[in-house]
Design a protein around this motif. Structure first.
Motif, PDB file in Angstrom:
ATOM      1  N   ALA A 114      19.725  -3.475  -7.151  1.00 18.32           N
ATOM      2  CA  ALA A 114      18.519  -3.396  -6.557  1.00 18.32           C
ATOM      3  C   ALA A 114      17.331  -4.094  -7.292  1.00 18.32           C
ATOM      4  O   ALA A 114      17.736  -4.202  -8.566  1.00 18.32           O
ATOM      5  CB  ALA A 114      18.237  -1.968  -6.484  1.00 18.32           C
ATOM      6  N   LEU A 115      16.342  -3.949  -6.826  1.00 14.99           N
ATOM      7  CA  LEU A 115      15.129  -4.588  -7.749  1.00 14.99           C
ATOM      8  C   LEU A 115      14.836  -3.677  -8.615  1.00 14.99           C
ATOM      9  O   LEU A 115      14.640  -2.559  -8.379  1.00 14.99           O
ATOM     10  CB  LEU A 115      14.075  -4.840  -6.577  1.00 14.99           C
ATOM     11  N   VAL A 116      14.584  -4.123  -9.610  1.00 11.48           N
ATOM     12  CA  VAL A 116      13.882  -3.481 -11.066  1.00 11.48           C
ATOM     13  C   VAL A 116      12.588  -3.994 -11.305  1.00 11.48           C
ATOM     14  O   VAL A 116      12.417  -5.250 -11.633  1.00 11.48           O
ATOM     15  CB  VAL A 116      14.814  -3.606 -12.271  1.00 11.48           C
ATOM     16  N   ALA A 117      11.521  -3.470 -10.814  1.00 16.33           N
ATOM     17  CA  ALA A 117      10.115  -3.703 -11.112  1.00 16.33           C
ATOM     18  C   ALA A 117       9.682  -3.944 -12.536  1.00 16.33           C
ATOM     19  O   ALA A 117      10.591  -3.240 -13.386  1.00 16.33           O
ATOM     20  CB  ALA A 117       9.358  -2.846 -10.394  1.00 16.33           C
ATOM     21  N   ASP A 118       8.719  -5.081 -12.949  1.00 17.51           N
ATOM     22  CA  ASP A 118       8.557  -5.209 -14.216  1.00 17.51           C
ATOM     23  C   ASP A 118       7.928  -3.889 -14.959  1.00 17.51           C
ATOM     24  O   ASP A 118       8.113  -3.461 -16.143  1.00 17.51           O
ATOM     25  CB  ASP A 118       7.134  -5.993 -14.268  1.00 17.51           C
ATOM     26  N   SER A 119       7.270  -3.082 -14.044  1.00 19.58           N
ATOM     27  CA  SER A 119       6.799  -1.743 -14.685  1.00 19.58           C
ATOM     28  C   SER A 119       7.850  -0.789 -14.897  1.00 19.58           C
ATOM     29  O   SER A 119       7.991  -0.097 -16.041  1.00 19.58           O
ATOM     30  CB  SER A 119       5.935  -1.030 -13.616  1.00 19.58           C
ATOM     31  N   ARG A 120       9.063  -0.854 -14.391  1.00 14.98           N
ATOM     32  CA  ARG A 120      10.040   0.063 -14.769  1.00 14.98           C
ATOM     33  C   ARG A 120      10.767  -0.542 -15.986  1.00 14.98           C
ATOM     34  O   ARG A 120      11.215   0.365 -16.845  1.00 14.98           O
ATOM     35  CB  ARG A 120      11.237  -0.015 -13.507  1.00 14.98           C
ATOM     36  N   LEU A 121      10.786  -1.969 -16.204  1.00 15.70           N
ATOM     37  CA  LEU A 121      11.425  -2.618 -17.331  1.00 15.70           C
ATOM     38  C   LEU A 121      10.248  -2.022 -18.633  1.00 15.70           C
ATOM     39  O   LEU A 121      10.824  -1.641 -19.609  1.00 15.70           O
ATOM     40  CB  LEU A 121      11.673  -3.885 -17.283  1.00 15.70           C
TER      41      LEU A 121
ATOM     42  N   GLY B 111      -0.518  10.432  -9.216  1.00 16.14           N
ATOM     43  CA  GLY B 111      -1.656   9.526  -8.866  1.00 16.14           C
ATOM     44  C   GLY B 111      -1.175   8.480  -8.059  1.00 16.14           C
ATOM     45  O   GLY B 111      -0.140   8.236  -7.489  1.00 16.14           O
ATOM     46  N   PRO B 112      -2.204   7.438  -7.874  1.00 18.61           N
ATOM     47  CA  PRO B 112      -1.746   6.308  -6.946  1.00 18.61           C
ATOM     48  C   PRO B 112      -0.801   5.428  -7.560  1.00 18.61           C
ATOM     49  O   PRO B 112      -0.813   5.288  -8.750  1.00 18.61           O
ATOM     50  CB  PRO B 112      -3.269   5.442  -6.762  1.00 18.61           C
ATOM     51  N   LEU B 113      -0.194   4.739  -6.786  1.00 24.26           N
ATOM     52  CA  LEU B 113       0.849   3.736  -7.178  1.00 24.26           C
ATOM     53  C   LEU B 113       0.218   2.439  -7.829  1.00 24.26           C
ATOM     54  O   LEU B 113      -0.863   2.020  -7.341  1.00 24.26           O
ATOM     55  CB  LEU B 113       1.875   3.356  -6.188  1.00 24.26           C
ATOM     56  N   GLY B 114       0.742   1.994  -9.012  1.00 24.55           N
ATOM     57  CA  GLY B 114       0.219   0.725  -9.512  1.00 24.55           C
ATOM     58  C   GLY B 114       0.443  -0.444  -8.615  1.00 24.55           C
ATOM     59  O   GLY B 114       1.318  -0.255  -7.356  1.00 24.55           O
ATOM     60  N   ASP B 115      -0.272  -1.569  -8.718  1.00 25.35           N
ATOM     61  CA  ASP B 115      -0.256  -2.623  -7.632  1.00 25.35           C
ATOM     62  C   ASP B 115       1.390  -3.129  -7.360  1.00 25.35           C
ATOM     63  O   ASP B 115       1.858  -3.373  -6.485  1.00 25.35           O
ATOM     64  CB  ASP B 115      -1.285  -3.796  -8.157  1.00 25.35           C
ATOM     65  N   GLU B 116       1.914  -3.250  -8.626  1.00 19.39           N
ATOM     66  CA  GLU B 116       3.279  -3.854  -8.753  1.00 19.39           C
ATOM     67  C   GLU B 116       4.188  -3.102  -8.077  1.00 19.39           C
ATOM     68  O   GLU B 116       4.998  -3.353  -7.242  1.00 19.39           O
ATOM     69  CB  GLU B 116       3.719  -4.109 -10.136  1.00 19.39           C
ATOM     70  N   ASP B 117       4.410  -1.540  -8.210  1.00 20.63           N
ATOM     71  CA  ASP B 117       5.033  -0.649  -7.478  1.00 20.63           C
ATOM     72  C   ASP B 117       4.669  -0.484  -6.082  1.00 20.63           C
ATOM     73  O   ASP B 117       5.575  -0.551  -5.200  1.00 20.63           O
ATOM     74  CB  ASP B 117       4.982   0.659  -8.275  1.00 20.63           C
ATOM     75  N   ALA B 118       3.598  -0.688  -5.784  1.00 19.39           N
ATOM     76  CA  ALA B 118       3.194  -0.565  -4.462  1.00 19.39           C
ATOM     77  C   ALA B 118       3.578  -1.879  -3.602  1.00 19.39           C
ATOM     78  O   ALA B 118       4.250  -1.680  -2.515  1.00 19.39           O
ATOM     79  CB  ALA B 118       1.417  -0.619  -4.159  1.00 19.39           C
ATOM     80  N   ALA B 119       3.438  -2.940  -4.268  1.00 21.76           N
ATOM     81  CA  ALA B 119       4.008  -4.361  -3.469  1.00 21.76           C
ATOM     82  C   ALA B 119       5.488  -4.140  -3.524  1.00 21.76           C
ATOM     83  O   ALA B 119       6.245  -4.540  -2.567  1.00 21.76           O
ATOM     84  CB  ALA B 119       3.756  -5.489  -4.602  1.00 21.76           C
ATOM     85  N   ALA B 120       6.079  -3.572  -4.598  1.00 23.82           N
ATOM     86  CA  ALA B 120       7.575  -3.566  -4.624  1.00 23.82           C
ATOM     87  C   ALA B 120       7.984  -2.414  -3.280  1.00 23.82           C
ATOM     88  O   ALA B 120       9.140  -2.884  -2.581  1.00 23.82           O
ATOM     89  CB  ALA B 120       8.216  -2.955  -5.583  1.00 23.82           C
TER      90      ALA B 120
ATOM     91  N   ARG C 152      -1.661  -8.617  -1.803  1.00 20.68           N
ATOM     92  CA  ARG C 152      -2.450  -8.184  -2.464  1.00 20.68           C
ATOM     93  C   ARG C 152      -3.749  -7.238  -1.747  1.00 20.68           C
ATOM     94  O   ARG C 152      -4.117  -6.280  -2.282  1.00 20.68           O
ATOM     95  CB  ARG C 152      -3.190  -8.882  -3.485  1.00 20.68           C
ATOM     96  N   ASP C 153      -4.168  -7.819  -0.665  1.00 22.29           N
ATOM     97  CA  ASP C 153      -5.022  -7.364   0.117  1.00 22.29           C
ATOM     98  C   ASP C 153      -4.576  -6.104   0.750  1.00 22.29           C
ATOM     99  O   ASP C 153      -5.582  -4.937   0.547  1.00 22.29           O
ATOM    100  CB  ASP C 153      -5.695  -8.297   1.185  1.00 22.29           C
ATOM    101  N   LEU C 154      -3.516  -6.024   1.258  1.00 21.29           N
ATOM    102  CA  LEU C 154      -3.090  -4.749   1.827  1.00 21.29           C
ATOM    103  C   LEU C 154      -2.804  -3.650   0.924  1.00 21.29           C
ATOM    104  O   LEU C 154      -3.328  -2.513   1.449  1.00 21.29           O
ATOM    105  CB  LEU C 154      -1.708  -5.168   2.653  1.00 21.29           C
ATOM    106  N   VAL C 155      -2.287  -4.021  -0.250  1.00 23.25           N
ATOM    107  CA  VAL C 155      -2.155  -2.956  -1.361  1.00 23.25           C
ATOM    108  C   VAL C 155      -3.540  -2.481  -1.734  1.00 23.25           C
ATOM    109  O   VAL C 155      -3.622  -1.262  -1.724  1.00 23.25           O
ATOM    110  CB  VAL C 155      -1.511  -3.681  -2.536  1.00 23.25           C
ATOM    111  N   ARG C 156      -4.415  -3.071  -1.781  1.00 25.09           N
ATOM    112  CA  ARG C 156      -5.814  -2.637  -2.133  1.00 25.09           C
ATOM    113  C   ARG C 156      -6.591  -1.649  -1.326  1.00 25.09           C
ATOM    114  O   ARG C 156      -7.003  -0.667  -1.436  1.00 25.09           O
ATOM    115  CB  ARG C 156      -6.594  -3.873  -2.314  1.00 25.09           C
ATOM    116  N   HIS C 157      -6.195  -2.183   0.002  1.00 25.35           N
ATOM    117  CA  HIS C 157      -6.704  -1.379   1.385  1.00 25.35           C
ATOM    118  C   HIS C 157      -6.061   0.054   1.327  1.00 25.35           C
ATOM    119  O   HIS C 157      -6.670   0.932   1.848  1.00 25.35           O
ATOM    120  CB  HIS C 157      -6.759  -1.987   2.452  1.00 25.35           C
ATOM    121  N   CYS C 158      -4.715   0.103   1.011  1.00 22.05           N
ATOM    122  CA  CYS C 158      -4.080   1.206   0.945  1.00 22.05           C
ATOM    123  C   CYS C 158      -4.091   2.153  -0.390  1.00 22.05           C
ATOM    124  O   CYS C 158      -3.836   3.243  -0.350  1.00 22.05           O
ATOM    125  CB  CYS C 158      -2.508   1.018   1.148  1.00 22.05           C
ATOM    126  N   ALA C 159      -4.766   1.563  -1.295  1.00 18.40           N
ATOM    127  CA  ALA C 159      -5.337   2.341  -2.255  1.00 18.40           C
ATOM    128  C   ALA C 159      -4.132   2.878  -3.137  1.00 18.40           C
ATOM    129  O   ALA C 159      -4.451   4.032  -3.762  1.00 18.40           O
ATOM    130  CB  ALA C 159      -6.661   3.214  -1.957  1.00 18.40           C
TER     131      ALA C 159
END
Length: 624
Positions: free
Chosen positions: A63-70, A452-461, A480-487
């Motif tokens: 599965a995908l391992v996000a940079d934030s997880r590493l 709290g809110p998810l970080g941008d990388e996790d939200a995109a993942a 990026r725009d969609l992630v920002r609007h979902c906060a």
């Protein structure tokens, strides 16, 4: 060391045959020092960080391992400014070292390790353990012993011996629990085959190493009893009772006491135990992020309390509506289920409309799940109301049922201590996992995990898991725009992902443009049974009428931060009245408390989607 193929191994009649590492195959080890071999020769891997990156990628199982997880596994909560560049370097070194037998490729905001052509000792262990458990449940004890013995042979030390302390804290408790469960099952199979005499030396050694493990001590008593060594069995029980009393202040649990009583009565092993229930919501299909939070919860639920006076392992997940509390609790509980042999039970504390369920109804459901059918019916009148006498009876039965159990109780969406009082398991071997928007006092603050809110990388993942990495990768700006609007709100992201997945021929940019308009954003964040506005509206129903009426008026404060004094000026309330209402909103996770200002004033801030909801809610006259 014995291995099975990582994928595609047969589970039929020949499943008991343990395969050895094939020549020319790249093999990985996680159940001991992290390492790799090629054609039986070690592959040189230098440094703790390289071993950690390899372990995280392998544990993800393709599965995908996000940079934030590493980053969390490498540096915890304090990554260096160059963390992404360092991760890239470590991955590049692994690619070069491992060669073309496996592939590590970039996917969205992370990496994927394809190990289908390789062998992994953890996967072999899990496959053999699963087959052995099934054989044991079906009474095929000879096959079960062979399979479980093969599973234990996959281990070459303590799991993940040469990785960072951050990853070790996240993963080792779970893996060691799996090993202990496999060992207990193999001993159970051997006892069923009459191998009690040969088991005695092994069990004596294990009990000496783990003196507070009641299951091992119960097996030793059984083996000694069947070997006509009753005096030693009595001594083993007495020693265990003394250690449990001195170290933990508890009496022996059900399994140890039962083994001792059977020995005193000269009874045989008895009937096999009923399969424990595991009643949980389904795991989220695309659970992403929350790595550190999940690890913290596993640690709280699986670790013995350091204070002997602490009678219950408990953990609390808090966060605003839609922050993913239930999904995280389900993910963690599923992962911890093996550690609770008497089962895992889950109860919703509110109904679909947001109303609190009667405690008697909740207790009745839990007792029924634990095998006590008819609990709820005997304690409700013809109008469906629980009588006081009936509730006391249910609480007493629940406490008796959980006194000696090793059970995980998951209570979802608690709103007060009153709801939880009668639902706390009574025994020290059970654990409690609660989700709540507030912070009930019955769970210590140090055992609280706030979302709290998810970080941008996790939200995109998260989007990529549902929509597809190829599609999100083709429109990075729109993502990026969609992630920002979902906060960063998981519920909003899941709704957006579901809508996009249902319209595969439409662009992400088109949907992001709809979210960009505040007038259509909340309407767009609704799909099927998922509705952000309805979720936020239900949260308001738990507030006092005065505070709920105040929320639309507070939209005028904007994104903040703001003070109670400003809120009072905008609403016509006194500062004290405004502060009381704001604190209630903080307790309900509908408002964030900011650090105090330079004048010592409390400061507050709305999540952008809550603010938008407040701004679109009709205003009513405020009570005075």
């Amino acid at each position: 060391m014995a291995f099975l193929p990582a994928e595609g191994a047969a589970e039929g009649a020949d499943a008991g045959a343990v395969e050895t590492e094939a020549p020319g195959v790249l093999a990985f080890r996680l159940l001991g020092p992290v390492s790799a071999t090629r054609e039986g020769a070690p592959v040189p891997l230098s440094g703790t960080k390289i071993h950690t990156v390899l372990a995280v990628l392998l544990l993800a199982r393709g599965a995908l391992v996000a940079d934030s997880r590493l980053s969390a596994a490498l540096w915890g909560d304090a990554p260096p400014p160059t963390s992404n560049a360092q991760i890239y370097t470590y991955v590049s070194r692994l690619r070069k070292t491992l060669g073309n037998r496996v592939e590590i490729f970039r996917k969205g905001p992370g990496y994927v390790l394809d190990v289908r052509a390789a062998e992994v000792d953890l996967f072999s262990f899990e496959r053999l353990d699963r087959l052995g458990r099934r054989a044991l449940e079906e009474g095929r004890h000879e096959e079960a012993g062979r399979l479980l013995g093969g599973a234990l042979d996959c281990w070459s030390g303590h799991a993940l011996e040469n990785v960072t302390e951050h990853l070790l804290q996240f993963e080792r408790p779970r893996l060691e629990f799996l090993r202990a469960q496999a060992l207990e099952r193999r001993i159970e199979a051997d006892l069923s085959l009459g191998r009690h005499r040969s088991l005695v030396p092994e069990l004596l050694s294990l009990v000496a190493r783990f003196p507070m493990d009641e299951n091992l001590r119960a097996h030793l008593i059984t083996a000694l009893h069947r070997s006509d060594r009753q005096a030693e069995a009595v001594q083993v029980y007495g020693e265990g009772r003394r250690i449990l009393d001195e170290q933990l202040g508890v009496v022996p649990g059900r399994r140890l006491s039962t083994a001792y009583l059977r020995m005193l009565r000269g009874e045989g092993p008895g009937l096999p135990p009923r399969r424990p229930p595991v009643l949980l919501p389904a795991r989220a299909a695309a659970f992403t992020g929350r790595t550190a939070e999940a690890a913290r919860l596993r640690s709280l639920l699986l670790s013995r309390p350091s204070d002997p006076a602490a009678r219950l392992r408990a953990a609390l997940v808090t966060g605003m509506p839609g922050s993913g509390k239930t999904a995280l609790a389900a993910e963690v509980a599923h992962g911890c289920a093996e550690a609770f042999p008497d089962g895992v039970v889950h109860a919703e504390l509110h109904d679909a409309d947001g109303a609190a369920r009667p405690p008697g109804a909740v207790l009745g459901d839990i007792l029924a799940a634990l095998g006590e059918a008819g609990s709820a019916e005997r304690t409700t009148d013809r109008n469906g109301l629980t009588t006081r006498h009936g509730l006391n009876e249910l609480v007493g039965r629940y406490r008796a049922r959980t006194a000696d159990a090793r059970l995980l109780v998951v209570l979802d969406d608690a709103s007060s201590d009153v709801q939880l009082t009668g639902l706390l398991p009574a025994g020290p071997d059970s654990a409690l996992l609660v989700t709540s928007r507030g912070r009930p006092a019955c769970v210590p603050a140090v055992h609280t995990v706030g979302l709290g809110p998810l970080g941008d990388e996790d939200a995109a993942a998260l989007l990529a898991e549902t929509v597809g990495a190829e599609r999100t990768g083709a429109e990075p700006g729109a993502v990026r725009d969609l992630v920002r609007h979902c906060a960063g709100l998981p519920l909003a992201l899941r709704i957006a992902a579901a809508r996009l997945a249902a319209r595969p021929h439409r662009t992400i940019a088109r949907f992001a443009d709809r979210l960009a308009d505040p007038r259509t954003r909340l309407a767009a964040l609704s799909y099927g049974r998922l509705d952000l506005a309805r979720t936020l509206g239900r949260a308001l129903t738990r507030l006092s009428p005065a505070t709920a009426a105040l929320v639309p008026w507070l939209a005028a404060v904007g994104p903040g931060p703001f003070t109670a004094r400003l809120a009072g000026e905008l609403t016509g309330l006194t500062e004290a009245q405004a502060e009381h209402a704001l604190e209630e909103l903080v307790d309900g996770s509908l408002l964030l408390a900011e650090p105090d200002g330079h004048l010592g004033e409390g400061r507050y801030r709305f999540h952008s989607l809550v603010l938008l909801y407040a701004d679109t809610t009709p205003r009513r006259e405020l009570p005075r």
